[in-house]
Design a protein around this motif. Structure first.
Motif, PDB file in Angstrom:
ATOM      1  N   GLU A  69       2.692  -0.060 -10.844  1.00 50.29           N
ATOM      2  CA  GLU A  69       2.105   0.197 -12.158  1.00 50.29           C
ATOM      3  C   GLU A  69       1.789  -1.146 -12.821  1.00 50.29           C
ATOM      4  O   GLU A  69       2.533  -2.112 -12.657  1.00 50.29           O
ATOM      5  N   VAL A  70       0.700  -1.199 -13.553  1.00 52.79           N
ATOM      6  CA  VAL A  70       0.375  -2.392 -14.333  1.00 52.79           C
ATOM      7  C   VAL A  70       1.073  -2.234 -15.685  1.00 52.79           C
ATOM      8  O   VAL A  70       0.890  -1.220 -16.359  1.00 52.79           O
ATOM      9  N   PRO A  71       1.883  -3.221 -16.086  1.00 49.71           N
ATOM     10  CA  PRO A  71       2.596  -3.108 -17.365  1.00 49.71           C
ATOM     11  C   PRO A  71       1.630  -2.955 -18.542  1.00 49.71           C
ATOM     12  O   PRO A  71       0.495  -3.446 -18.509  1.00 49.71           O
ATOM     13  N   GLU A  72       2.100  -2.271 -19.575  1.00 47.40           N
ATOM     14  CA  GLU A  72       1.289  -2.010 -20.771  1.00 47.40           C
ATOM     15  C   GLU A  72       0.713  -3.287 -21.365  1.00 47.40           C
ATOM     16  O   GLU A  72      -0.447  -3.319 -21.778  1.00 47.40           O
ATOM     17  N   ASP A  73       1.498  -4.369 -21.404  1.00 49.76           N
ATOM     18  CA  ASP A  73       0.977  -5.612 -21.978  1.00 49.76           C
ATOM     19  C   ASP A  73      -0.136  -6.199 -21.122  1.00 49.76           C
ATOM     20  O   ASP A  73      -1.040  -6.857 -21.637  1.00 49.76           O
ATOM     21  N   GLY A  74      -0.117  -5.938 -19.823  1.00 49.99           N
ATOM     22  CA  GLY A  74      -1.205  -6.380 -18.949  1.00 49.99           C
ATOM     23  C   GLY A  74      -2.484  -5.608 -19.219  1.00 49.99           C
ATOM     24  O   GLY A  74      -3.578  -6.187 -19.259  1.00 49.99           O
ATOM     25  N   ILE A  75      -2.351  -4.300 -19.431  1.00 44.46           N
ATOM     26  CA  ILE A  75      -3.517  -3.480 -19.762  1.00 44.46           C
ATOM     27  C   ILE A  75      -4.104  -3.917 -21.102  1.00 44.46           C
ATOM     28  O   ILE A  75      -5.322  -4.063 -21.252  1.00 44.46           O
ATOM     29  N   ASN A  76      -3.239  -4.169 -22.090  1.00 43.77           N
ATOM     30  CA  ASN A  76      -3.715  -4.632 -23.403  1.00 43.77           C
ATOM     31  C   ASN A  76      -4.398  -5.985 -23.288  1.00 43.77           C
ATOM     32  O   ASN A  76      -5.404  -6.237 -23.965  1.00 43.77           O
ATOM     33  N   VAL A 131     -14.856  -8.385 -21.274  1.00 45.93           N
ATOM     34  CA  VAL A 131     -14.456  -7.037 -20.859  1.00 45.93           C
ATOM     35  C   VAL A 131     -14.953  -6.043 -21.902  1.00 45.93           C
ATOM     36  O   VAL A 131     -14.648  -6.169 -23.081  1.00 45.93           O
ATOM     37  N   VAL A 132     -15.713  -5.070 -21.453  1.00 41.80           N
ATOM     38  CA  VAL A 132     -16.275  -4.069 -22.350  1.00 41.80           C
ATOM     39  C   VAL A 132     -15.389  -2.821 -22.398  1.00 41.80           C
ATOM     40  O   VAL A 132     -15.198  -2.229 -23.443  1.00 41.80           O
ATOM     41  N   LYS A 133     -14.838  -2.430 -21.243  1.00 45.97           N
ATOM     42  CA  LYS A 133     -14.059  -1.201 -21.184  1.00 45.97           C
ATOM     43  C   LYS A 133     -13.024  -1.301 -20.071  1.00 45.97           C
ATOM     44  O   LYS A 133     -13.291  -1.851 -19.009  1.00 45.97           O
ATOM     45  N   VAL A 134     -11.827  -0.766 -20.329  1.00 45.18           N
ATOM     46  CA  VAL A 134     -10.761  -0.691 -19.330  1.00 45.18           C
ATOM     47  C   VAL A 134     -10.353   0.769 -19.207  1.00 45.18           C
ATOM     48  O   VAL A 134     -10.042   1.429 -20.197  1.00 45.18           O
ATOM     49  N   THR A 135     -10.371   1.280 -17.980  1.00 48.21           N
ATOM     50  CA  THR A 135      -9.879   2.615 -17.705  1.00 48.21           C
ATOM     51  C   THR A 135      -8.706   2.458 -16.747  1.00 48.21           C
ATOM     52  O   THR A 135      -8.858   1.857 -15.675  1.00 48.21           O
ATOM     53  N   TYR A 136      -7.543   2.972 -17.138  1.00 46.90           N
ATOM     54  CA  TYR A 136      -6.341   2.829 -16.310  1.00 46.90           C
ATOM     55  C   TYR A 136      -5.836   4.209 -15.907  1.00 46.90           C
ATOM     56  O   TYR A 136      -5.624   5.072 -16.766  1.00 46.90           O
ATOM     57  N   LEU A 137      -5.669   4.407 -14.624  1.00 48.56           N
ATOM     58  CA  LEU A 137      -5.103   5.643 -14.097  1.00 48.56           C
ATOM     59  C   LEU A 137      -3.768   5.295 -13.483  1.00 48.56           C
ATOM     60  O   LEU A 137      -3.710   4.575 -12.478  1.00 48.56           O
ATOM     61  N   GLY A 138      -2.688   5.775 -14.071  1.00 54.33           N
ATOM     62  CA  GLY A 138      -1.357   5.496 -13.557  1.00 54.33           C
ATOM     63  C   GLY A 138      -1.114   6.204 -12.239  1.00 54.33           C
ATOM     64  O   GLY A 138      -1.878   7.060 -11.804  1.00 54.33           O
TER      65      GLY A 138
END
Length: 68
Positions: free
Chosen positions: A44-51, A59-66
């Motif tokens: 999993e990518v940590p929440e702070d990494g996604i933020n 970066v225009v858009k990030v879509t994360y699928l856990g």
């Protein structure tokens, strides 16, 4: 955006978070235009990494699928 260094920024952040990249695909409309980076990770990518990704320059858009 398709700009030098963006792939390195993303992969460096993931390495810093101890997230291994299983697969990576890159697509772009044209040189210097819009691009898409698709990553499959072993952890999993940590929440702070996604933020961090959401606020990274270019970066225009990030879509994360856990993980399921």
């Amino acid at each position: 955006m398709d700009q030098p260094g963006h792939v390195a920024e993303v992969t460096s952040m993931l390495a810093h978070k101890s997230v291994n990249i299983a697969t990576m695909q890159l697509y772009r409309a044209n040189r210097g235009g819009n691009s898409v980076m698709v990553l499959e990770c072993d952890q999993e990518v940590p929440e702070d990494g996604i933020n961090w990704l959401r606020h990274a320059e270019g970066v225009v858009k990030v879509t994360y699928l856990g993980m399921m």
